[in-house]
Design a protein around this motif. Sequence first.
Motif, PDB file in Angstrom:
ATOM      1  N   VAL A   3       0.869  -1.166   0.000  1.00 40.78           N
ATOM      2  CA  VAL A   3       0.000   0.000   0.000  1.00 40.78           C
ATOM      3  C   VAL A   3       0.900   1.208   0.000  1.00 40.78           C
ATOM      4  N   HIS A  40      -4.616  -0.844   6.878  1.00 43.80           N
ATOM      5  CA  HIS A  40      -3.780   0.336   6.955  1.00 43.80           C
ATOM      6  C   HIS A  40      -4.623   1.571   7.160  1.00 43.80           C
ATOM      7  N   GLN A  93      -3.378   7.122  -3.544  1.00 41.94           N
ATOM      8  CA  GLN A  93      -3.187   5.968  -2.673  1.00 41.94           C
ATOM      9  C   GLN A  93      -3.336   4.722  -3.527  1.00 41.94           C
ATOM     10  N   ARG A  94      -2.312   3.870  -3.501  1.00 42.70           N
ATOM     11  CA  ARG A  94      -2.297   2.646  -4.295  1.00 42.70           C
ATOM     12  C   ARG A  94      -2.457   1.454  -3.361  1.00 42.70           C
ATOM     13  N   ILE A  95      -3.427   0.625  -3.668  1.00 41.49           N
ATOM     14  CA  ILE A  95      -3.680  -0.592  -2.897  1.00 41.49           C
ATOM     15  C   ILE A  95      -3.419  -1.751  -3.850  1.00 41.49           C
ATOM     16  N   SER A  96      -2.542  -2.659  -3.452  1.00 40.14           N
ATOM     17  CA  SER A  96      -2.196  -3.790  -4.298  1.00 40.14           C
ATOM     18  C   SER A  96      -2.249  -5.061  -3.469  1.00 40.14           C
ATOM     19  N   GLU A  97      -3.043  -6.024  -3.923  1.00 42.09           N
ATOM     20  CA  GLU A  97      -3.218  -7.296  -3.224  1.00 42.09           C
ATOM     21  C   GLU A  97      -3.167  -8.442  -4.225  1.00 42.09           C
TER      22      GLU A  97
END
Length: 167
Positions: A3, A40, A93-97
């Motif tokens: 994140v 987060h 904001q970058r969210i990577s899963e």
Amino acid sequence: MTVDGRLRAPARAAAYLLVAGLAVTGLAACSGEAGPERGHSSAPAPEHAHASAGKSLDATARPAVAVVGQYTPSGYKTSPVASGYDWATASGQRISESLPGAHLFQIACSGSGTLAVHLSLPKGNAEERVECGAKAEAVPFDGKFVAVIDGSTSNHGAYAWRIVARA
């Protein structure tokens, strides 16, 4: 999990208290990191401090956290795999899963304005518009998930997001 944005490791202790408080009030969200389930909380960046009208990010985000946690579709767990929040004015904001199995990304915004959520999913790219003050938007996904959340300087309030797993 990766994140990018205004994330702070010292929020871990506060996160445990927040999780306990949310469980008591029935809100499903968390912040900080705890074992396999990670969430987060974004700390306010100085350039976004004006958006709060004197309130902290935590206080401003409470309504968005409540909206995003208010409805879990049938077939999904109520505890998030990951969650967070930030100012509605924040961008990038970058969210990577990369998660095995079916999951659901939910996002809501309190206050006023609109967020653009740019999604990169195995089935293709998409963009969702999230209206502040409306119900949470939900996007199902399997496997790799990337979202970039862009607010606007004219927005007021905060947004909250979470990812829940298929039961």
